[in-house]
Design an enzyme around this catalytic site. Structure first.
Site, PDB file in Angstrom:
ATOM      1  N   TYR A  63      59.883  56.694  58.458  1.00 23.17           N
ATOM      2  CA  TYR A  63      60.600  55.421  58.582  1.00 23.17           C
ATOM      3  C   TYR A  63      61.981  55.525  57.930  1.00 23.17           C
ATOM      4  O   TYR A  63      62.993  55.196  58.547  1.00 23.17           O
ATOM      5  CB  TYR A  63      59.778  54.289  57.957  1.00 23.17           C
ATOM      6  CG  TYR A  63      60.302  52.911  58.303  1.00 23.17           C
ATOM      7  CD1 TYR A  63      60.130  52.389  59.579  1.00 23.17           C
ATOM      8  CD2 TYR A  63      60.978  52.135  57.372  1.00 23.17           C
ATOM      9  CE1 TYR A  63      60.611  51.126  59.915  1.00 23.17           C
ATOM     10  CE2 TYR A  63      61.464  50.873  57.698  1.00 23.17           C
ATOM     11  CZ  TYR A  63      61.279  50.377  58.963  1.00 23.17           C
ATOM     12  OH  TYR A  63      61.767  49.126  59.294  1.00 23.17           O
TER      13      TYR A  63
ATOM     14  N   LYS B 160      65.481  55.366  59.962  1.00 19.62           N
ATOM     15  CA  LYS B 160      66.334  54.196  59.735  1.00 19.62           C
ATOM     16  C   LYS B 160      67.685  54.596  59.143  1.00 19.62           C
ATOM     17  O   LYS B 160      68.695  53.963  59.432  1.00 19.62           O
ATOM     18  CB  LYS B 160      65.616  53.167  58.845  1.00 19.62           C
ATOM     19  CG  LYS B 160      64.455  52.492  59.564  1.00 19.62           C
ATOM     20  CD  LYS B 160      64.950  51.704  60.780  1.00 19.62           C
ATOM     21  CE  LYS B 160      63.845  51.103  61.594  1.00 19.62           C
ATOM     22  NZ  LYS B 160      64.323  50.347  62.758  1.00 19.62           N
TER      23      LYS B 160
END
Ligand code: NAD
Length: 263
Positions: free
Chosen positions: A164, A168
């Site tokens: 993640y 991101k």
């Protein structure tokens, strides 16, 4: 301080957005749906692109006048079909919000290659495909706005979120890179870095006891989680002419989360 969430604005505050053609990936639910509603309130023409067929149907039923394409941002054919729908329905595209994304909350030693790849495919490659398809239309018309939904975890790290955090931060950098590459074509590209907002994605993590929402609120200087509508309001502002000199930025909207460095 515990600041109250304000209700969503209902007035047209950005008249330049009227009739703008907006594509929102992952627009059937959560932050994406709130973004779609917020653009609709400014008089924009909306298309939703989502992998959840039933969710898409529900969203289209409640967002009058919006059109939708079912498919995954990871599939180049589906991406092309979503942009073809923009061409057919609206004659092109002015604003793309790359919002589709998944969480991947697991200790790195338990993270399979398949899970890592899945997060990369959706959170990163999907954004690349949509940016490229968008710019193929925006470059000839010499205008456009692209917004990538990053996260506080594209800016600061947290344990057990390697895929993640990596994806991101990559889409935040993608916004900077594309902003400088496409500025000469009249295209602005920015990323939003929201803190926790109460959506299905977060509710699932709370239910699975992978996050503690009360502890998160306590850790946030403003004392609460964000609402999806607050993130949507920032997206609309960044797409408007009021933000015409803002490009290549990663704009935080996190109640003070990333500024906080004490205990
Ligand atoms: N909720 C938060 O606290 C939070 C915080 C920071 C950033 N974000 C980011 O905001 C975005 C939206 O999050 P959310 O909380 O609204 O999530 P959500 O799970 O509530 O909604 C995500 C939507 O994206 C769709 N989607 C998922 N995979 C897709 C794919 N491959 N192709 C097309 N659509 C797909 C889902 O069907 C769903 O409609 C994500 O990128 C997320 O990482 C969320």
């Amino acid at each position: 301080m515990n600041s109250e969430a304000a209700p969503h604005t209902t007035e047209v505050i950005y008249p330049d957005l009227t009739q703008k053609r907006v594509l929102i990936t992952g627009g059937a639910a959560g932050i994406g749906y709130a973004i779609a509603e917020a653009f609709a309130k400014q008089g924009c023409r909306i298309a939703l692109f989502d992998v959840d067929e039933a969710g898409l149907e529900r969203a289209l039923n409640s967002l009058r006048g919006a059109v939708g394409k079912h498919g995954s941002v990871t599939d180049p054919d589906a991406v092309n079909a979503a942009f073809a729908l923009m061409d057919e329905a609206f004659g092109g595209v002015d604003i793309v919000v790359n919002n589709a994304g998944i969480s991947m909350n697991k200790p790195t030693l338990e993270l399979s290659l398949q899970e890592w790849q899945k997060a990369l495919d959706i959170n990163l490659t999907g954004v690349f495909l949509c940016c490229q398809a968008a710019a193929r239309r925006m470059v000839p018309q010499r205008s456009g706005v692209i917004l990538n939904i990053s996260s506080i975890y594209g800016v600061v790290a947290a344990p057990n979120r390697l895929a993640y955090c990596a994806t991101k931060s990559a889409v935040a950098m993608m916004a900077k890179e594309l902003a400088i590459e496409w500025a000469e074509h009249g295209i602005r590209v920015n990323a939003l870095a929201p803190g926790y907002a109460r959506t299905a994605l977060v509710e699932q993590l709370v239910e699975a006891q992978r996050i503690d929402d009360r502890a998160l609120a306590k850790r946030t200087p403003l004392g609460r989680l964000a609402t999806a509508e607050e993130i949507a309001d920032l997206a609309v502002f960044l797409a408007s002419d009021k933000a015409r000199y803002i490009t290549g930025q990663v704009v935080g909207i996190d109640g003070g989360w990333t500024a906080y460095g004490y205990i």
